[in-house]
Design a protein around this motif. Structure first.
Motif, PDB file in Angstrom:
ATOM      1  N   MET A  67       0.849  -1.176   0.000  1.00  0.00           N
ATOM      2  CA  MET A  67       0.000   0.000   0.000  1.00  0.00           C
ATOM      3  C   MET A  67       0.893   1.238   0.000  1.00  0.00           C
ATOM      4  O   MET A  67       1.861   1.310   0.748  1.00  0.00           O
ATOM      5  N   ARG A  68       0.521   2.188  -0.859  1.00  0.00           N
ATOM      6  CA  ARG A  68       1.216   3.476  -0.906  1.00  0.00           C
ATOM      7  C   ARG A  68       0.241   4.582  -0.535  1.00  0.00           C
ATOM      8  O   ARG A  68      -0.907   4.563  -0.970  1.00  0.00           O
ATOM      9  N   VAL A  69       0.703   5.538   0.260  1.00  0.00           N
ATOM     10  CA  VAL A  69      -0.101   6.709   0.609  1.00  0.00           C
ATOM     11  C   VAL A  69       0.635   7.923   0.073  1.00  0.00           C
ATOM     12  O   VAL A  69       1.781   8.167   0.446  1.00  0.00           O
ATOM     13  N   THR A  70      -0.016   8.636  -0.840  1.00  0.00           N
ATOM     14  CA  THR A  70       0.585   9.818  -1.450  1.00  0.00           C
ATOM     15  C   THR A  70      -0.403  10.972  -1.430  1.00  0.00           C
ATOM     16  O   THR A  70      -1.619  10.768  -1.330  1.00  0.00           O
ATOM     17  N   GLU A  71       0.136  12.173  -1.548  1.00  0.00           N
ATOM     18  CA  GLU A  71      -0.723  13.344  -1.583  1.00  0.00           C
ATOM     19  C   GLU A  71      -1.511  13.357  -2.890  1.00  0.00           C
ATOM     20  O   GLU A  71      -1.000  13.004  -3.949  1.00  0.00           O
ATOM     21  N   LEU A  72      -2.750  13.737  -2.781  1.00  0.00           N
ATOM     22  CA  LEU A  72      -3.650  13.795  -3.933  1.00  0.00           C
ATOM     23  C   LEU A  72      -3.544  15.171  -4.573  1.00  0.00           C
ATOM     24  O   LEU A  72      -3.444  16.176  -3.873  1.00  0.00           O
ATOM     25  N   HIS A  73      -3.560  15.206  -5.884  1.00  0.00           N
ATOM     26  CA  HIS A  73      -3.509  16.464  -6.625  1.00  0.00           C
ATOM     27  C   HIS A  73      -4.764  16.604  -7.471  1.00  0.00           C
ATOM     28  O   HIS A  73      -5.414  15.613  -7.806  1.00  0.00           O
ATOM     29  N   ARG A  74      -5.080  17.825  -7.813  1.00  0.00           N
ATOM     30  CA  ARG A  74      -6.297  18.129  -8.560  1.00  0.00           C
ATOM     31  C   ARG A  74      -6.432  17.271  -9.817  1.00  0.00           C
ATOM     32  O   ARG A  74      -7.515  16.818 -10.156  1.00  0.00           O
ATOM     33  N   GLU A  75      -5.311  17.022 -10.501  1.00  0.00           N
ATOM     34  CA  GLU A  75      -5.348  16.273 -11.769  1.00  0.00           C
ATOM     35  C   GLU A  75      -5.861  14.843 -11.608  1.00  0.00           C
ATOM     36  O   GLU A  75      -6.494  14.299 -12.506  1.00  0.00           O
ATOM     37  N   ASN A  76      -5.551  14.209 -10.475  1.00  0.00           N
ATOM     38  CA  ASN A  76      -5.971  12.821 -10.299  1.00  0.00           C
ATOM     39  C   ASN A  76      -7.020  12.648  -9.195  1.00  0.00           C
ATOM     40  O   ASN A  76      -7.356  11.531  -8.823  1.00  0.00           O
ATOM     41  N   ALA A  77      -7.538  13.761  -8.688  1.00  0.00           N
ATOM     42  CA  ALA A  77      -8.494  13.673  -7.581  1.00  0.00           C
ATOM     43  C   ALA A  77      -9.816  13.054  -8.015  1.00  0.00           C
ATOM     44  O   ALA A  77     -10.414  12.285  -7.263  1.00  0.00           O
ATOM     45  N   GLY A  78     -10.276  13.352  -9.204  1.00  0.00           N
ATOM     46  CA  GLY A  78     -11.577  12.862  -9.662  1.00  0.00           C
ATOM     47  C   GLY A  78     -11.662  11.348  -9.696  1.00  0.00           C
ATOM     48  O   GLY A  78     -12.616  10.761  -9.174  1.00  0.00           O
ATOM     49  N   GLU A  79     -10.666  10.701 -10.291  1.00  0.00           N
ATOM     50  CA  GLU A  79     -10.718   9.233 -10.376  1.00  0.00           C
ATOM     51  C   GLU A  79     -10.607   8.608  -9.000  1.00  0.00           C
ATOM     52  O   GLU A  79     -11.256   7.607  -8.718  1.00  0.00           O
ATOM     53  N   ALA A  80      -9.819   9.207  -8.114  1.00  0.00           N
ATOM     54  CA  ALA A  80      -9.683   8.661  -6.763  1.00  0.00           C
ATOM     55  C   ALA A  80     -10.983   8.830  -5.978  1.00  0.00           C
ATOM     56  O   ALA A  80     -11.441   7.883  -5.319  1.00  0.00           O
ATOM     57  N   VAL A  81     -11.581  10.005  -6.032  1.00  0.00           N
ATOM     58  CA  VAL A  81     -12.851  10.255  -5.327  1.00  0.00           C
ATOM     59  C   VAL A  81     -13.923   9.297  -5.836  1.00  0.00           C
ATOM     60  O   VAL A  81     -14.650   8.683  -5.048  1.00  0.00           O
ATOM     61  N   ASP A  82     -14.027   9.139  -7.146  1.00  0.00           N
ATOM     62  CA  ASP A  82     -15.039   8.245  -7.720  1.00  0.00           C
ATOM     63  C   ASP A  82     -14.818   6.793  -7.293  1.00  0.00           C
ATOM     64  O   ASP A  82     -15.766   6.091  -6.927  1.00  0.00           O
ATOM     65  N   ALA A  83     -13.571   6.348  -7.320  1.00  0.00           N
ATOM     66  CA  ALA A  83     -13.269   4.956  -6.968  1.00  0.00           C
ATOM     67  C   ALA A  83     -13.546   4.686  -5.495  1.00  0.00           C
ATOM     68  O   ALA A  83     -14.135   3.652  -5.151  1.00  0.00           O
ATOM     69  N   VAL A  84     -13.140   5.594  -4.622  1.00  0.00           N
ATOM     70  CA  VAL A  84     -13.360   5.383  -3.190  1.00  0.00           C
ATOM     71  C   VAL A  84     -14.852   5.436  -2.883  1.00  0.00           C
ATOM     72  O   VAL A  84     -15.376   4.578  -2.164  1.00  0.00           O
ATOM     73  N   PHE A  85     -15.561   6.400  -3.440  1.00  0.00           N
ATOM     74  CA  PHE A  85     -17.003   6.496  -3.197  1.00  0.00           C
ATOM     75  C   PHE A  85     -17.706   5.216  -3.662  1.00  0.00           C
ATOM     76  O   PHE A  85     -18.573   4.684  -2.954  1.00  0.00           O
ATOM     77  N   ALA A  86     -17.321   4.695  -4.818  1.00  0.00           N
ATOM     78  CA  ALA A  86     -17.933   3.468  -5.346  1.00  0.00           C
ATOM     79  C   ALA A  86     -17.659   2.267  -4.447  1.00  0.00           C
ATOM     80  O   ALA A  86     -18.467   1.333  -4.389  1.00  0.00           O
ATOM     81  N   GLY A  87     -16.546   2.281  -3.725  1.00  0.00           N
ATOM     82  CA  GLY A  87     -16.186   1.167  -2.856  1.00  0.00           C
ATOM     83  C   GLY A  87     -16.777   1.237  -1.460  1.00  0.00           C
ATOM     84  O   GLY A  87     -16.513   0.367  -0.627  1.00  0.00           O
ATOM     85  N   LEU A  88     -17.562   2.283  -1.189  1.00  0.00           N
ATOM     86  CA  LEU A  88     -18.194   2.432   0.123  1.00  0.00           C
ATOM     87  C   LEU A  88     -19.606   1.866   0.094  1.00  0.00           C
ATOM     88  O   LEU A  88     -20.374   2.155  -0.827  1.00  0.00           O
ATOM     89  N   SER A  89     -19.949   1.089   1.106  1.00  0.00           N
ATOM     90  CA  SER A  89     -21.324   0.602   1.242  1.00  0.00           C
ATOM     91  C   SER A  89     -22.213   1.764   1.671  1.00  0.00           C
ATOM     92  O   SER A  89     -21.729   2.841   2.050  1.00  0.00           O
ATOM     93  N   ALA A  90     -23.513   1.562   1.638  1.00  0.00           N
ATOM     94  CA  ALA A  90     -24.451   2.594   2.091  1.00  0.00           C
ATOM     95  C   ALA A  90     -24.152   2.976   3.540  1.00  0.00           C
ATOM     96  O   ALA A  90     -24.196   4.159   3.903  1.00  0.00           O
TER      97      ALA A  90
END
Length: 170
Positions: A1-24
């Motif tokens: 596992m890698r933890v890196t700072e998020l930047h505007r350019e790649n924030a959208g795909e990360a936000v979408d992927a994490v939100f999709a992986g969350l249960s209700a």
């Protein structure tokens, strides 16, 4: 596992992927209300990271985003924090690693105190902040538990309420 700072350019795909992986349930615990989908305005706020007033770190496993932790400056020298880990990766140290990294990012941003609100029944998050942020102040509110954690301990003051809350396990 890698933890890196998020930047505007790649924030959208990360936000979408994490939100999709969350249960209700996980979405409810993170956003404090039923959130079946991200509105465009909410997504815009979550992806608007500039590294100065709003920063985020992203945990990735094999390149796939599995968690995001963010810090957003508020009035004075404080900042609000929030953490989300996809259900499949919860209780595996992802939140801990992100929160540790987030405190470093917040300090670099000049933040003196972290704060946030956690729902009473979000036991995992409450346990996480107690573990990662030693001495965190937890104050029981009507609907939430408010957390505050000074990054600059020199100016921190321990009150009687802090000691009582510590004994009560809040």
């Amino acid at each position: 596992m890698r933890v890196t700072e998020l930047h505007r350019e790649n924030a959208g795909e990360a936000v979408d992927a994490v939100f999709a992986g969350l249960s209700a349930r996980s979405r409810y615990l993170r956003f404090h209300s039923p959130t079946p989908r991200l509105t465009s305005s909410a997504r815009r706020v979550l992806t608007d990271v500039d590294g100065e007033r709003h920063a985020a770190v992203c945990a990735r496993v094999g390149g796939d985003p599995v968690g995001i932790a963010r810090v957003i400056k508020t009035a004075g020298c404080g900042a609000e924090i929030a953490v989300a880990v996809v259900d499949r990766w919860q209780r595996r140290g992802v939140g801990r690693r992100m929160l540790e990294e987030l405190t470093s990012v917040a300090a670099r941003m000049g933040v003196a105190e972290l704060h946030g609100d956690v729902l009473h029944d979000n036991h995992a998050m409450l346990a996480l902040v107690k573990k990662v942020l030693p001495g965190v102040r937890l104050t029981r509110e009507v609907d939430t538990v408010h957390l505050s954690y000074p990054l600059a301990w020199v100016t921190a003051e321990i009150t009687d309420a802090d000691l009582v809350n510590s004994v009560l396990g809040i």
